[in-house]
Enzyme design. Structure first.
Site, short mmCIF file in Angstrom:
data_model
loop_
_atom_site.label_atom_id
_atom_site.label_comp_id
_atom_site.label_asym_id
_atom_site.label_seq_id
_atom_site.Cartn_x
_atom_site.Cartn_y
_atom_site.Cartn_z
N LYS A 95 34.48 -44.99 -27.91
CA LYS A 95 35.75 -45.33 -28.56
C LYS A 95 35.57 -46.16 -29.82
O LYS A 95 36.18 -45.87 -30.85
CB LYS A 95 36.60 -46.08 -27.54
N HIS B 166 18.99 -54.01 -18.71
CA HIS B 166 19.59 -53.03 -19.63
C HIS B 166 19.95 -53.66 -20.98
O HIS B 166 21.01 -54.29 -21.09
CB HIS B 166 20.85 -52.44 -18.98
N GLY C 94 18.05 -44.67 -14.16
CA GLY C 94 18.46 -43.52 -13.36
C GLY C 94 18.50 -43.91 -11.91
O GLY C 94 18.05 -45.00 -11.55
N ASP D 113 41.35 -40.91 -30.52
CA ASP D 113 40.36 -39.84 -30.38
C ASP D 113 40.90 -38.51 -30.90
O ASP D 113 40.28 -37.85 -31.74
CB ASP D 113 39.94 -39.62 -28.92
N GLU E 140 21.00 -52.20 -23.46
CA GLU E 140 22.07 -51.42 -24.11
C GLU E 140 23.46 -51.89 -23.75
O GLU E 140 24.42 -51.59 -24.45
CB GLU E 140 21.90 -49.92 -23.80
N CYS F 135 14.69 -49.92 -17.07
CA CYS F 135 14.99 -49.86 -15.63
C CYS F 135 14.13 -48.79 -14.96
O CYS F 135 12.92 -48.94 -14.87
CB CYS F 135 16.49 -49.64 -15.44
N TYR F 136 14.72 -47.65 -14.55
CA TYR F 136 13.89 -46.62 -13.92
C TYR F 136 12.76 -46.19 -14.85
O TYR F 136 11.64 -45.90 -14.41
CB TYR F 136 14.74 -45.41 -13.52
#
Ligand code: XMP
Length: 503
Positions: free
Chosen positions: A359, A162, A52, A220, A164, A78-79
């Site tokens: 996506k 990170h 964040g 989508d 992710e 992180c944060y």
């Protein structure tokens, strides 16, 4: 299930989605939700605290202490790690020594790094750093600028980088290690389960009413239309709006490929969009105008059909998060189509079945639904269309110029072996005149930029190292064949710091 607590990171949903990819269901909660409510309502097997805009919350840190009272493993990213350091007795330096991008990390032997080499590359994106771990904590990884790049204290595991994002090597393994080795989570989540649940959910929400579905021709909206058609059959009316900002032949291609599969109606609204966009330069205004006009067209169509109460849209998570409409308090990057432009007084209720997905997750759903390959493999195209690829005012003349350049780029790109692995490849028309020489004559024409990116999800991207022969061919063809363009440049920036589209 795993509860991801959103402290406003651009990557929160990426965390949730990576957890789902490991086969564990995950949901996102705002950092302002009470930890005990989360515990009582969903009984998570673990918490993941997102990153964040860090020190924004320095003063507030104490108010997040309740997350550390739950008796479940917690992963702080992180944060999320800095918060733990601050609250559990360590020290954070808010010196704003920024560190963005790839960094080499050295890890110690620890279950969260199980099966990994000692040294690998991770993605950092932070200003603040942990300079002292809380008493009893153990440092388990370090980098040159962040000696405390990861630590463990009891049931808490903190990572400064990170895991992710795709640019972190072994990121998925690290998350998987956390879920399986530390949390012992059960792997019960799958795409086909998502499909069944969503069909059921749409059926329940819409009941006996009708729904309109906005079709763009991309994967989508095609997936959303297929889900809604499976849920409510003919009561799902699919509408494709020609907003005048489409690529060459796009309308006809959509008509041909999708009308056999759905109740498809094509609305011509080019003039309305283009007149609203006249002389508009500001990218945010363009996006807002297009979003607003789009909804108006839909409302008009809805009025022609009786008993329509819903609008089903293929909004994806990156659209939501970059519009600042995610769960927690993240910064607005762009007002994405259909999200930022929504008038509050809208009469149709919105259903966004893909709102939490990316996506490539949608492509997996398309395969579960057995949709045509042409739809599944189609590259993303922004809702505001070519308007956000014409920097400066949008005119008919500039649209035609860009369409012609775009056609050439696509024709050549399809010949590339790696075409399937390119996330997007397209041309942008710049509001920049440049001097050239053609057939012994001076020209003063426009500059066109070429952008090709590789990405997993549109959240982060890297520019593609295209073969020089390809660049030469495209440049030559565009300058030869498109009247009004005398210079082609190639965009070599990643996301971040740039975005994929120019506006
Ligand atoms: P940016 O430019 O934000 O784009 O890095 C990320 C991805 O989203 C697409 N994009 C949009 N898609 N409506 C959409 O449906 C929009 O308003 C929009 N703007 C950007 C973009 O093409 C890229 O794949």
């Amino acid at each position: 299930m795993v509860a991801v607590i959103d402290f406003g990171s651009q990557y929160t949903q990426l965390i949730a989605r990576r957890v789902r990819e490991c086969g564990v269901y995950s949901e996102i909660f705002s950092c302002f939700t009470d930890a005990h409510d989360i515990y009582n309502n969903v009984n998570p097997e673990a918490l993941i605290l997102s990153g964040g805009p860090g020190s924004v919350y320095k003063a507030r840190a104490q108010s997040f202490k309740h997350f550390f009272n739950l008796d479940v493993p917690i992963l702080g990213i992180c944060y999320g790690m800095q918060l733990a350091a601050e609250l559990l007795g360590g020290k954070v330096n808010y010196s704003k020594k920024r560190e963005y991008g790839h960094t080499s990390i050295r890890v110690k032997t620890h279950p969260i790094f199980s099966g990994l080499p000692r040294r690998f590359n991770v993605w950092m994106s932070h200003g603040d750093v942990v300079v002292e771990v809380p008493s009893g904590g153990r440092v388990i990884a370090s980098t040159e600028t962040a000696p405390i790049a990861a630590f463990q204290l009891g049931n808490f595991y903190g990572l400064q980088f990170h895991p992710e994002v795709q640019h972190t090597q072994y990121g998925r393994t690290i998350l998987n290690n956390f879920l399986t080795q530390i949390c012992k989570a059960k792997k019960t989540w799958s795409m086909s389960r998502f499909v069944d649940d969503e069909i059921e959910r749409i059926r329940k929400i819409v009941g006996g009413a009708k729904a309109l579905c906005a079709i763009s021709g991309g994967v989508d909206s095609t997936v959303v239309a297929a889900l809604a058609t499976k849920a409510i059959g003919k009561n799902c009316i699919c509408i494709f709006v020609d907003n005048g900002l489409l690529r060459i032949n796009e309308k006809e291609d959509v008509r041909k490929s999708l009308s056999p599969y759905m109740n498809l109606k094509i609305v011509d609204a080019q003039k309305k969009f283009l007149s609203q966009l006249r002389n508009v330069k500001n990218p945010e205004r363009k996006r807002k105008i297009i979003g607003r006009e789009f909804i108006k067209v839909f409302e008009t169509e809805a009025r022609k059909i009786r008993n329509v109460a819903f609008l089903v849209q293929g909004t994806l998570y990156p659209d939501v998060i970059e519009s600042g409409k995610g769960v927690g308090p993240s910064a607005i990057i762009k007002s994405h189509h259909n999200v930022g432009g929504l008038p509050v007084r809208m009469r149709l209720k919105i259903i966004e079945p893909l709102r939490l997905l990316f996506k490539d997750e949608v492509r997996k759903i398309a395969r579960v639904l057995r949709l045509p390959a042409s739809s599944i493999e189609r590259k993303p195209f922004p809702g505001p269309g070519l308007a956000v690829r014409i920097v400066g005012p949008v005119t008919e003349e500039r649209l035609n110029m860009l369409r012609a350049a775009d056609k050439i780029v696509l024709e050549e790109a399809r010949k590339l072996k790696r075409y399937r692995n390119i996330w997007q490849i397209f041309a942008i028309l710049l509001p920049l005149g440049s001097v050239g020489v053609m057939g012994d004559k001076r020209t003063y024409d426009w500059v066109c930029a070429l952008r090709a990116v590789q990405s997993d999800d549109g959240m982060t991207a890297d520019w593609v190292r295209l073969p020089q022969e390809f660049l030469a061919k495209v440049s030559q063809r565009i300058t030869n064949e498109v009247k009004g363009i005398n210079r082609v440049v190639y965009d070599i920036t990643s996301k971040p710091p740039s975005t994929i589209e120019w506006e």
